[in-house]
Write a protein that holds these residues in place. Sequence first.
Motif, short mmCIF file in Angstrom:
data_model
loop_
_atom_site.label_atom_id
_atom_site.label_comp_id
_atom_site.label_asym_id
_atom_site.label_seq_id
_atom_site.Cartn_x
_atom_site.Cartn_y
_atom_site.Cartn_z
N GLN A 111 0.83 -1.20 0.00
CA GLN A 111 0.00 0.00 0.00
C GLN A 111 0.87 1.26 0.00
O GLN A 111 0.60 2.22 -0.74
CB GLN A 111 -0.92 0.01 1.22
N LEU A 112 1.92 1.27 0.81
CA LEU A 112 2.83 2.41 0.86
C LEU A 112 3.49 2.63 -0.50
O LEU A 112 3.60 3.77 -0.97
CB LEU A 112 3.89 2.19 1.93
N ASN A 113 3.91 1.55 -1.14
CA ASN A 113 4.52 1.68 -2.46
C ASN A 113 3.53 2.24 -3.47
O ASN A 113 3.88 3.08 -4.31
CB ASN A 113 5.03 0.32 -2.94
N GLY A 114 2.28 1.77 -3.39
CA GLY A 114 1.27 2.28 -4.31
C GLY A 114 0.97 3.75 -4.10
O GLY A 114 0.85 4.51 -5.06
N LEU A 120 4.21 10.50 -6.74
CA LEU A 120 5.27 10.91 -7.65
C LEU A 120 4.85 10.86 -9.11
O LEU A 120 5.69 10.95 -10.00
CB LEU A 120 6.51 10.02 -7.43
N GLY A 121 3.55 10.72 -9.37
CA GLY A 121 3.08 10.79 -10.74
C GLY A 121 2.62 9.49 -11.33
O GLY A 121 2.33 9.40 -12.52
N ASP A 122 2.55 8.45 -10.48
CA ASP A 122 2.04 7.14 -10.90
C ASP A 122 2.90 6.49 -11.98
O ASP A 122 2.42 5.72 -12.80
CB ASP A 122 0.59 7.26 -11.39
N PHE A 123 4.20 6.83 -12.02
CA PHE A 123 5.10 6.15 -12.94
C PHE A 123 5.48 4.79 -12.37
O PHE A 123 5.71 4.67 -11.16
CB PHE A 123 6.37 6.97 -13.17
N PRO A 124 5.53 3.75 -13.20
CA PRO A 124 5.90 2.43 -12.66
C PRO A 124 7.32 2.45 -12.13
O PRO A 124 8.22 3.03 -12.75
CB PRO A 124 5.77 1.51 -13.88
N PRO A 125 7.55 1.85 -10.97
CA PRO A 125 8.90 1.86 -10.39
C PRO A 125 9.83 0.89 -11.11
O PRO A 125 9.39 -0.07 -11.75
CB PRO A 125 8.66 1.42 -8.95
N GLN A 126 11.10 1.16 -10.99
CA GLN A 126 12.11 0.21 -11.44
C GLN A 126 12.34 -0.79 -10.31
O GLN A 126 12.52 -0.40 -9.17
CB GLN A 126 13.41 0.93 -11.79
N ARG A 127 12.34 -2.08 -10.65
CA ARG A 127 12.50 -3.11 -9.63
C ARG A 127 13.83 -3.83 -9.82
O ARG A 127 14.20 -4.17 -10.93
CB ARG A 127 11.37 -4.13 -9.68
N TYR A 137 12.51 1.56 -7.05
CA TYR A 137 13.06 2.91 -7.26
C TYR A 137 12.04 3.75 -8.04
O TYR A 137 11.63 3.38 -9.14
CB TYR A 137 14.37 2.84 -8.03
N TYR A 138 11.63 4.86 -7.43
CA TYR A 138 10.62 5.73 -8.00
C TYR A 138 11.25 7.05 -8.42
O TYR A 138 12.18 7.54 -7.81
CB TYR A 138 9.51 6.02 -6.98
N SER A 139 10.69 7.62 -9.46
CA SER A 139 11.12 8.96 -9.88
C SER A 139 9.95 9.64 -10.58
O SER A 139 8.99 8.99 -11.01
CB SER A 139 12.33 8.89 -10.82
N ASP A 140 10.02 10.98 -10.68
CA ASP A 140 8.98 11.71 -11.41
C ASP A 140 9.65 12.61 -12.44
O ASP A 140 10.87 12.60 -12.62
CB ASP A 140 8.09 12.50 -10.45
N LEU A 141 8.84 13.44 -13.12
CA LEU A 141 9.36 14.29 -14.18
C LEU A 141 10.32 15.35 -13.65
O LEU A 141 11.13 15.90 -14.41
CB LEU A 141 8.20 14.95 -14.94
N ASP A 142 10.21 15.67 -12.36
CA ASP A 142 11.11 16.67 -11.77
C ASP A 142 12.44 16.06 -11.33
O ASP A 142 13.29 16.76 -10.78
CB ASP A 142 10.44 17.33 -10.55
N GLY A 143 12.60 14.77 -11.57
CA GLY A 143 13.85 14.12 -11.19
C GLY A 143 13.90 13.68 -9.75
O GLY A 143 14.98 13.32 -9.24
N THR A 144 12.77 13.71 -9.03
CA THR A 144 12.74 13.25 -7.65
C THR A 144 12.95 11.74 -7.61
O THR A 144 12.26 10.99 -8.28
CB THR A 144 11.40 13.59 -6.99
N PHE A 145 13.91 11.31 -6.82
CA PHE A 145 14.22 9.88 -6.68
C PHE A 145 13.91 9.45 -5.26
O PHE A 145 14.16 10.18 -4.31
CB PHE A 145 15.70 9.63 -6.98
N ILE A 146 13.38 8.25 -5.13
CA ILE A 146 13.22 7.65 -3.79
C ILE A 146 13.21 6.14 -3.97
O ILE A 146 12.58 5.61 -4.88
CB ILE A 146 11.93 8.15 -3.09
N GLY A 147 13.97 5.46 -3.13
CA GLY A 147 14.03 4.01 -3.17
C GLY A 147 13.42 3.41 -1.92
O GLY A 147 13.47 4.01 -0.85
N THR A 148 12.84 2.21 -2.05
CA THR A 148 12.20 1.55 -0.91
C THR A 148 12.50 0.06 -0.93
O THR A 148 12.79 -0.52 -1.98
CB THR A 148 10.67 1.74 -0.91
#
Length: 294
Positions: A111-114, A120-127, A137-148
């Motif tokens: 749920q947290l990942n979703g 962050l824009g509903d872009f599919p994460p890199q696994r 690994y999540y990112s958006d158009l602004d270049g925001t990165f966050i890994g979980t």
Amino acid sequence: MKRYNKEICFLLLCLMVVGGFVSLFFRYMEQEKERQRVDGYALIPERADAILRVKDAQEGADVVRSNEMGRFLPEAYRKLMGRTDLDEWTFSFHQSGVICYVKASRRKALQLNGELASLLGDFPPQRERDNGVWMYYYSDLDGTFIGTFRKDGYWIASHSPALLAKTLQKALHPGEMPAIYAPLENRKGKSAADVWIYAPLVDVDMLQPDSTHWSISQPWLQADIYRKEDGIIAFSALSPKAYDDSTALAITDSLRRRIVRLLHWERDSLGIQYTQDEKHLYLRFELKGETHAR
């Protein structure tokens, strides 16, 4: 008779084999339970400059989601807390970034990942799979990165790839909680949120009129945090007390300047008032809502 003896021996052998499997199964379950009891503080990869704890998501979220908290807590975590009903959020602050730790079941971690993907824009994460653990690994158009990732009952996230990798290694090879974090474990606090600042980063050595030296004399400067209409207030009790009012005033002024410098705030953004009794020096911090960080 010999046939019955063979059958009895065979039955005993079967019971021994089954008993062995049952014993191994319960031993495995106990090991899994023990893994689930890994202390969150044991996952902190390096000594933190500060630690923020939220013990009640409903009341603590008001503190975390305030504009004042946005000065040093990433916006993604602040918004994420408002979208879940999970308690016990912990944030460790380091020179290279912030790490978020949340006690979460597998379902809650998904749920947290979703929710994070939606923020962050509903872009599919890199696994990626690292040592048997799925990293997202999540990112958006602004270049925001966050890994979980999720391990041993904790969902962990960070904007810093280096901190995330170090935390994963701690999770893969859990050890005992470092002694420096024992005060955090032992003191639950009265408020829904509290902060712990590593005392040597802000400590003062004040010479008192009787030639004794005053210092925080504790590994952490702890404060209970509360939300108020026009900002945030926090309360802390220090021991021993100052010798007199002039010394207490000098201590509070020095602490204010050191905390402001540590957190890169404007000079007038933090106010401190003090009171004291025979044993303690009590501090009241007020983080004002009108000024902004540099």
